[in-house]
Design a protein around this motif. Structure first.
Motif, mmCIF file in Angstrom:
data_model
loop_
_atom_site.group_PDB
_atom_site.id
_atom_site.type_symbol
_atom_site.label_atom_id
_atom_site.label_comp_id
_atom_site.label_asym_id
_atom_site.label_seq_id
_atom_site.Cartn_x
_atom_site.Cartn_y
_atom_site.Cartn_z
ATOM 1 N N GLY A 1 0.831 -1.195 0.000
ATOM 2 C CA GLY A 1 0.000 0.000 0.000
ATOM 3 C C GLY A 1 0.866 1.246 0.000
ATOM 4 N N ARG A 2 0.234 2.381 0.095
ATOM 5 C CA ARG A 2 0.951 3.653 0.046
ATOM 6 C C ARG A 2 1.977 3.792 1.167
ATOM 7 N N GLY A 3 1.667 3.235 2.341
ATOM 8 C CA GLY A 3 2.571 3.344 3.487
ATOM 9 C C GLY A 3 3.615 2.246 3.548
ATOM 10 N N GLY A 4 3.666 1.395 2.524
ATOM 11 C CA GLY A 4 4.648 0.328 2.493
ATOM 12 C C GLY A 4 4.175 -0.985 3.080
ATOM 13 N N GLU A 5 3.021 -0.974 3.757
ATOM 14 C CA GLU A 5 2.481 -2.207 4.326
ATOM 15 C C GLU A 5 1.929 -3.090 3.217
ATOM 16 N N MET A 6 2.050 -4.390 3.371
ATOM 17 C CA MET A 6 1.526 -5.314 2.377
ATOM 18 C C MET A 6 0.001 -5.306 2.436
ATOM 19 N N MET A 7 -0.623 -5.065 1.294
ATOM 20 C CA MET A 7 -2.083 -4.919 1.255
ATOM 21 C C MET A 7 -2.792 -6.060 0.526
ATOM 22 N N VAL A 8 -2.211 -6.531 -0.574
ATOM 23 C CA VAL A 8 -2.885 -7.518 -1.420
ATOM 24 C C VAL A 8 -1.948 -8.702 -1.643
ATOM 25 N N LEU A 9 -2.470 -9.882 -1.386
ATOM 26 C CA LEU A 9 -1.745 -11.119 -1.663
ATOM 27 C C LEU A 9 -2.478 -11.848 -2.774
ATOM 28 N N VAL B 1 -5.985 -26.506 -11.967
ATOM 29 C CA VAL B 1 -6.054 -26.677 -10.516
ATOM 30 C C VAL B 1 -7.224 -25.856 -9.982
ATOM 31 N N LYS B 2 -8.134 -26.512 -9.291
ATOM 32 C CA LYS B 2 -9.300 -25.825 -8.746
ATOM 33 C C LYS B 2 -8.927 -24.977 -7.531
ATOM 34 N N ILE B 3 -9.648 -23.875 -7.369
ATOM 35 C CA ILE B 3 -9.513 -23.049 -6.173
ATOM 36 C C ILE B 3 -10.363 -23.739 -5.096
ATOM 37 N N THR B 4 -9.703 -24.213 -4.060
ATOM 38 C CA THR B 4 -10.383 -24.986 -3.019
ATOM 39 C C THR B 4 -10.139 -24.356 -1.650
ATOM 40 N N GLN B 5 -10.681 -24.999 -0.645
ATOM 41 C CA GLN B 5 -10.446 -24.567 0.737
ATOM 42 C C GLN B 5 -8.955 -24.634 1.059
ATOM 43 N N GLU B 6 -8.247 -25.596 0.477
ATOM 44 C CA GLU B 6 -6.794 -25.699 0.688
ATOM 45 C C GLU B 6 -6.074 -24.472 0.137
ATOM 46 N N THR B 7 -6.539 -23.960 -0.997
ATOM 47 C CA THR B 7 -5.948 -22.757 -1.587
ATOM 48 C C THR B 7 -6.162 -21.576 -0.652
ATOM 49 N N ILE B 8 -7.374 -21.479 -0.111
ATOM 50 C CA ILE B 8 -7.699 -20.399 0.830
ATOM 51 C C ILE B 8 -6.838 -20.535 2.086
ATOM 52 N N LYS B 9 -6.669 -21.753 2.564
ATOM 53 C CA LYS B 9 -5.845 -22.015 3.755
ATOM 54 C C LYS B 9 -4.391 -21.602 3.502
ATOM 55 N N GLN B 10 -3.865 -21.923 2.318
ATOM 56 C CA GLN B 10 -2.501 -21.546 1.957
ATOM 57 C C GLN B 10 -2.349 -20.024 1.963
ATOM 58 N N ALA B 11 -3.290 -19.324 1.351
ATOM 59 C CA ALA B 11 -3.238 -17.858 1.322
ATOM 60 C C ALA B 11 -3.358 -17.289 2.734
ATOM 61 N N GLY B 12 -4.193 -17.919 3.563
ATOM 62 C CA GLY B 12 -4.357 -17.474 4.949
ATOM 63 C C GLY B 12 -3.063 -17.591 5.736
ATOM 64 N N MET B 13 -2.296 -18.619 5.451
ATOM 65 C CA MET B 13 -1.004 -18.823 6.103
ATOM 66 C C MET B 13 -0.070 -17.655 5.767
ATOM 67 N N TYR B 14 -0.033 -17.270 4.490
ATOM 68 C CA TYR B 14 0.797 -16.140 4.086
ATOM 69 C C TYR B 14 0.269 -14.851 4.697
ATOM 70 N N GLN B 15 -1.044 -14.739 4.770
ATOM 71 C CA GLN B 15 -1.661 -13.536 5.322
ATOM 72 C C GLN B 15 -1.228 -13.326 6.769
ATOM 73 N N LYS B 16 -1.188 -14.392 7.537
ATOM 74 C CA LYS B 16 -0.793 -14.273 8.949
ATOM 75 C C LYS B 16 0.634 -13.761 9.076
ATOM 76 N N THR B 17 1.491 -14.154 8.163
ATOM 77 C CA THR B 17 2.886 -13.725 8.193
ATOM 78 C C THR B 17 3.034 -12.279 7.727
ATOM 79 N N LEU B 18 2.303 -11.900 6.702
ATOM 80 C CA LEU B 18 2.477 -10.587 6.075
ATOM 81 C C LEU B 18 1.474 -9.526 6.525
ATOM 82 N N GLY B 19 0.399 -9.928 7.200
ATOM 83 C CA GLY B 19 -0.613 -8.960 7.634
ATOM 84 C C GLY B 19 -1.422 -8.361 6.496
ATOM 85 N N ILE B 20 -1.715 -9.158 5.499
ATOM 86 C CA ILE B 20 -2.416 -8.720 4.290
ATOM 87 C C ILE B 20 -3.873 -8.368 4.576
#
Length: 149
Positions: A78-86, A94-113
């Protein structure tokens, strides 16, 4: 393969029998796999359709989660340098599944997306972190860069 994106202009070439595509963020040719085809469409979508500045986009960077080295596909600051979009990209088969959401959630917890965008090129899923509940909610579209908080 046709994807559920507008048509973008890509620079491609064949080298030593491998198809390559030029990545405008990494500023080099990369191997053109089905997942990379999706990733390159996502990058152009973010820049050309959503107004995200190239300089704020990171592609395939490593991060550590629970002591394990992981690699996200695309992340936008984002404008302030914080990670906004993952963005998590998958091959079109490859289908978008709950596992895909879980994987993105894992990254989100690390990056604060704040926003997550999942795509296999055919199906796009957008989510927004509700700051009050701490839960992700599905949204219809990814905000334009000018509309980010």
């Amino acid at each position: 393969m046709n994807l559920n994106f507008k048509t973008y202009n890509f620079n491609t070439k064949i080298e030593e029998g491998n198809a390559l595509i030029f990545d405008i963020i990494r500023k080099r040719y990369v191997r053109l796999t089905p997942e990379e085809w999706v990733r390159q469409h996502v990058i152009h979508f973010l820049i050309e359709e959503k107004g995200y500045p190239k300089g704020l986009i990171a592609v395939e960077k490593a991060l550590t989660y629970n002591g394990l080295m992981k690699r996200f596909d695309v992340c936008v600051a984002g404008r302030g340098g914080e990670m906004m979009v993952l963005v998590e990209c998958k091959s079109p088969n490859v289908k978008i599944t709950q596992e895909t959401i879980k994987q993105a959630g894992m990254y989100q917890k690390t990056l604060g997306i704040r926003y997550i965008f999942l795509s296999n090129g055919l199906v796009h899923v957008y989510m927004n972190l509700n700051r009050e509940s701490g839960m992700f909610e599905f949204i219809r579209d990814l905000p334009h860069y000018a509309d980010l908080p």
